[in-house]
Design a protein around this motif. Structure first.
Motif, PDB file in Angstrom:
ATOM      1  N   LEU A  16     -10.448   3.023   6.062  1.00 32.69           N
ATOM      2  CA  LEU A  16     -10.944   2.636   6.704  1.00 32.69           C
ATOM      3  C   LEU A  16     -12.273   1.603   6.343  1.00 32.69           C
ATOM      4  CD1 LEU A  16      -9.002   1.790  10.466  1.00 32.69           C
ATOM      5  CD2 LEU A  16      -8.491   0.486   8.351  1.00 32.69           C
ATOM      6  N   LEU A  64     -16.578  -0.806   3.651  1.00 32.01           N
ATOM      7  CA  LEU A  64     -17.687  -0.176   2.101  1.00 32.01           C
ATOM      8  C   LEU A  64     -17.684  -1.741   1.570  1.00 32.01           C
ATOM      9  CD1 LEU A  64     -19.710   1.849   2.659  1.00 32.01           C
ATOM     10  CD2 LEU A  64     -19.953   0.312   4.102  1.00 32.01           C
ATOM     11  N   ASP A  65     -15.673  -1.774   1.014  1.00 31.15           N
ATOM     12  CA  ASP A  65     -15.919  -2.658  -0.254  1.00 31.15           C
ATOM     13  C   ASP A  65     -15.691  -3.708  -0.060  1.00 31.15           C
ATOM     14  OD1 ASP A  65     -14.858  -0.191  -1.652  1.00 31.15           O
ATOM     15  OD2 ASP A  65     -12.647  -0.826  -1.022  1.00 31.15           O
ATOM     16  N   ALA A  93     -13.987   3.046   4.368  1.00 35.20           N
ATOM     17  CA  ALA A  93     -14.624   2.751   2.527  1.00 35.20           C
ATOM     18  C   ALA A  93     -14.000   1.589   2.336  1.00 35.20           C
ATOM     19  CB  ALA A  93     -13.262   3.697   1.943  1.00 35.20           C
ATOM     20  N   ALA A  94     -12.796   0.954   2.590  1.00 38.35           N
ATOM     21  CA  ALA A  94     -12.801  -0.426   2.856  1.00 38.35           C
ATOM     22  C   ALA A  94     -13.495  -0.889   3.269  1.00 38.35           C
ATOM     23  CB  ALA A  94     -11.025  -0.685   3.579  1.00 38.35           C
TER      24      ALA A  94
END
Lengths: 316, 515
Positions: free
Chosen positions: A181, A186-187, A183-184
């Motif tokens: 979550l 910051l994506d 990482a998503a």
């Protein structure tokens, strides 16, 4: 089908397996690795159930070693369990009584699948240095669980200090959804992070790993705040463009906040043991990101930043 | 700490939390809207809706995902949500979890209307815009056309007219279409013209649901991750190849779709020729989609159908008994005209003009109401050059069978000595099943496809060049059959097809394998 072989030897067990396979008519071995589970009589059932569930994704030969060093008579009792339906997995429950418990490798070596990887899992207490353990030395992958220890934080530090490629700990596996979550987030919101905060219950081993992971990935000193828990309750990443924040709202949900976007509720279930083991069994190679995280954890421990008790928590 | 490490790890897409070595972290799609056309169809209910849920359950859908249904039903959002809910409960492969469902539910919308209804598409555009604003889907839209090909043009043009196909918007717009991609070369080119006028090639995802990405990758892995198969993978060792897709069912309620299409167009043009391409192609320089595609195109352009007068067969099932049940014939099915010439069985021979395969015929057959359901590629080896064993017959040849359905795996067939004093050889099978070694809960083809669409991964599915090459191979056969104008040869249900199919192989000195 359960075949009991009281007071037996590894070669008898081997013969029985072959016989069972010939009777069932299954002539190819689809099993891709041997999973050795090192347990005690008290915890054997839960570990067995979790391994067998994991085996539905990863057909394997499961060797359940049930250590009973205090038993009066020394010897080996075996059970061969073949499940119809999930025919691809076979389970051997091996009770190591008395003196035999001190020589588990002599039993295990004879029962490993030829030429396939070996995974060993200690569901609760584990050796100080897994790779130097007689069973651990046979394995390509060694799975421990600091949470199964009386002092998870201390156990995690010992793991980190003795880490060898191929070792992983389930406290790390428990973080995967959180990490995904984040990482998503910051994506979706690609801004440099200037400040990171982890809020979790005191003494939470996974939270320490989260702190270490963020520190190693972001190159920041991560703040660790103490909350009521359970587990990790919030992770906040401050960027110049605003704050990204994921907050656990209950045992199954979290709130996902990104600047400029509506708040969203996302599923963040606490995962059961079999799911954790299943994830672990997906990869047979070393987890380098975990290794780096354990190094970051050790660096924090040495600089005295680890939150051992609520009073040590840093506050804003 | 790592910040000062000289070997500081790399990241993916500039995201410091992503590391190429961190394979636990799934790739999560962008926040996006999936718009489903044709929500009342079987495919939507049995495959698409459950696949969306399964993706969410596996944590692969982004926070901020919306599902919009479009159909000519007088439904409110919650009616559609109920349909999705029921479909998920019945068909999803992963366990039902309330928290996952509630996450999905917040993004479910329904727009009622027909394909030629401008107001409906205006409402769809509004709905999508509202989702972009309120659930943060940021202008990313995927349109799944689970509808008859006749309606593609209308829908695609409507999307363009209402500003939902723009390539330079804030996000991306992608479209998914299903086979059949036309009914001959000309119509395939027309269809492509319609779609490509509105969507650029990388935004068009063609799906062949019989041939999932997993199957494609399994075949690639078998051929190119191993040393022991490739050396014999040529005309020196293989004398012919049989590619079969047999279904044990009839056409069911699909008369409207099937009649006039037939087995060759329905199955051979797309997935049997894809299987042929994957079997026969050279090794791609990498597994990037474009490299793979160029190898497939290369081998397809070297392939041609052999003279259909000698090397093709078509059949049609009659009434009879199949699997212990009495079943009607094709002409007895609802909605089939008595003078129909549609075939339910088709077999063709394809020759490949290159060094590896010259002289090796590839036989492709597809049929309904066959003895059993199976899809496989069988590489039949030449007989051993010298046979010192007296009892060995000419028919005893090695085979390597790539099984696609129902149990994906590999079978090797070879001769072994029967124990005893006689020197007697029998053929034995060695079986490997993917399902046995890996995962019964692996993602289903549709899950992977939907995820690829949302991730914008160039699909392993065919682009229009491959579609057109396949039609080029098949068109001469179809033309020949059309010129004959006769009804296909009858065959009994539960059999392996008409006599002409047997003759067609006998002419070359071969027999069909009984799968």
């Amino acid at each position: 089908m359960i075949i009991s072989l009281p007071n037996t030897t590894a070669s008898e067990v081997s013969k029985e397996l072959l016989r069972a396979r010939q009777t069932s008519g299954a002539t190819t071995q689809g099993r891709v690795f041997t999973l050795v589970v090192v347990t005690t009589p008290a915890e054997a059932d839960e570990a067995l159930a979790a391994s067998q569930l994991a085996a539905t994704e990863h057909p394997s030969r499961i060797l359940m070693l049930v250590d009973d060093p205090d038993a009066e008579a020394s010897g080996l009792d075996a059970e061969v369990r073949l499940t119809r339906g999930s025919a691809s997995s076979e389970t051997l429950v091996l009770h190591l009584r008395g003196e035999v418990a001190a020589h588990p490798a002599s039993v295990v070596t004879a029962l490993l699948l030829p030429d396939s990887p070996v995974v060993v899992w200690w569901p609760t207490t584990s050796p100080v240095s897994p790779v130097d353990d007689p069973i651990g030395a046979l394995a390509d992958r060694r799975i421990t669980d600091a949470l199964g220890d009386a002092d998870p934080l201390q156990a995690l530090r010992i793991r980190a200090a003795n880490h060898q490629p191929g070792d992983t700990d389930l406290t790390w596996t428990r973080l995967t959804r959180w990490r995904a979550l984040l990482a998503a987030a910051l994506d979706q919101f690609p801004h440099p992070v200037t400040e990171a905060v982890v809020e979790a219950a005191a003494d939470n081993a996974s939270a320490e790993l989260m702190v270490a992971w963020l520190a190693s990935r972001l190159g920041l000193t991560v703040q660790r705040l103490t909350s009521e828990g359970p587990g990790i309750t919030r992770v906040r990443l401050v960027t110049e463009g605003g704050t990204v924040q994921i907050t656990r709202t209950d045992a199954r949900h979290a709130r996902f906040e990104i600047p400029g976007q509506p708040d969203r509720e996302v599923a963040l279930p606490r995962r059961i043991l079999s799911e954790l083991i299943t994830e672990e069994l997906r990869r047979m190679d070393a987890d380098e990101v975990f290794e780096e995280t354990t190094r970051a954890l050790l660096a924090r421990t040495e600089s005295g930043k680890v939150d051992g008790s609520p009073s040590e928590g840093e506050h804003q | 700490m790592a910040a000062t490490d000289p070997g500081r790890p790399t990241t993916i897409g500039g995201n410091p939390l992503r590391d190429p070595r961190d394979r636990r972290l799934p790739r999560i799609a962008d926040p996006s809207v999936l718009v489903l056309f044709g929500v009342t169809g079987d495919l939507s209910r049995k495959k698409l809706m459950p696949a969306v849920y399964d993706l969410a359950n596996r944590g692969l859908l982004p926070p901020g995902f919306a599902l919009v249904g479009f159909a000519r039903r007088d439904w409110a959002d919650q009616d559609f949500a109920q349909v999705v809910h029921d479909a998920v409960k019945e068909y999803a492969r992963t366990p039902f979890r309330e928290e996952v469902w509630s996450q999905l539910l917040t993004g479910i919308r329904f727009v009622s209307g027909s394909f030629d209804d401008d107001d409906a598409f205006a409402r769809l555009a509004e709905t999508v815009a509202e989702l972009d604003r309120n659930t943060g889907t940021s202008g990313n839209h995927a349109f799944y056309l689970s509808i008859p090909p006749g309606s593609f043009e209308t829908v695609v043009n409507q999307l363009a007219r209402h500003g939902m196909a723009e390539a330079d918007g804030p996000g991306w717009n992608r479209v998914v279409i299903e086979k059949p991609f036309g009914h001959d070369l000309e119509s395939a080119q027309e269809l492509n013209a319609v779609v490509s006028k509105v969507f650029p090639p990388q935004a068009v995802f063609r799906i062949d649901h019989y041939l999932g990405k997993e199957t494609v990758q399994n075949m690639l892995a078998l051929r190119f991750a191993n040393q022991m198969f490739e050396p014999v993978w040529n005309n020196r060792y293989i004398d012919h190849v049989q590619i079969t897709m047999a279904e044990d069912i009839g056409i069911g309620g699909r008369a409207g779709y099937y009649d006039g299409i037939g087995a060759a167009r329905d199955v051979i043009q797309n997935h049997l020729l894809q299987l042929l391409a994957l079997t026969a192609m050279e090794e791609p320089t990498s597994f990037a989609a474009d490299r793979l595609r160029s190898e497939k195109q290369k081998v397809l352009s070297a392939a041609r159908a052999a003279d259909p007068a000698l090397h093709s067969a078509r059949g049609r099932y009659v009434a009879g008994w199949a699997g212990g049940r009495e079943v009607g014939g094709y002409l007895d099915e609802d909605g089939i005209a008595p003078d129909s010439t549609t075939e339910t069985y088709a077999a063709i021979r394809v020759d490949i003009d290159n060094r590896r395969w010259a002289g090796v015929p590839f036989y492709l057959r597809a049929g309904k109401r066959m003895a059993r359901r199976t899809t496989e590629v069988a590489l039949m080896f030449r007989p051993a050059p010298h046979r010192p064993f007296p009892d060995m017959s000419e028919m005893d040849r090695n085979a390597l069978v790539l099984r696609i359905q129902p149990e994906e795996g590999v079978t090797m067939r070879f001769g072994a000595k029967v124990p005893g004093t006689q020197m007697e050889i029998r053929q034995v099978n060695m079986d490997f099943a993917y399902g046995e070694s890996f995962t019964e809960s692996s993602p289903e083809a549709y899950e992977r496809l939907i995820l690829d669409v949302l991730l914008g991964d160039p699909p392993l599915f065919p682009q229009h060049e491959e579609v057109e090459l396949s039609w080029q191979i098949l068109d001469p056969v179809l033309d020949h059959w059309a010129a004959e104008g006769t009804p296909p040869e009858d065959y009994l249900p539960g059999s392996w097809g008409p006599q002409s199919a047997v003759d067609m192989l006998a002419r070359d000195g071969f027999t069909w394998r009984r799968p």
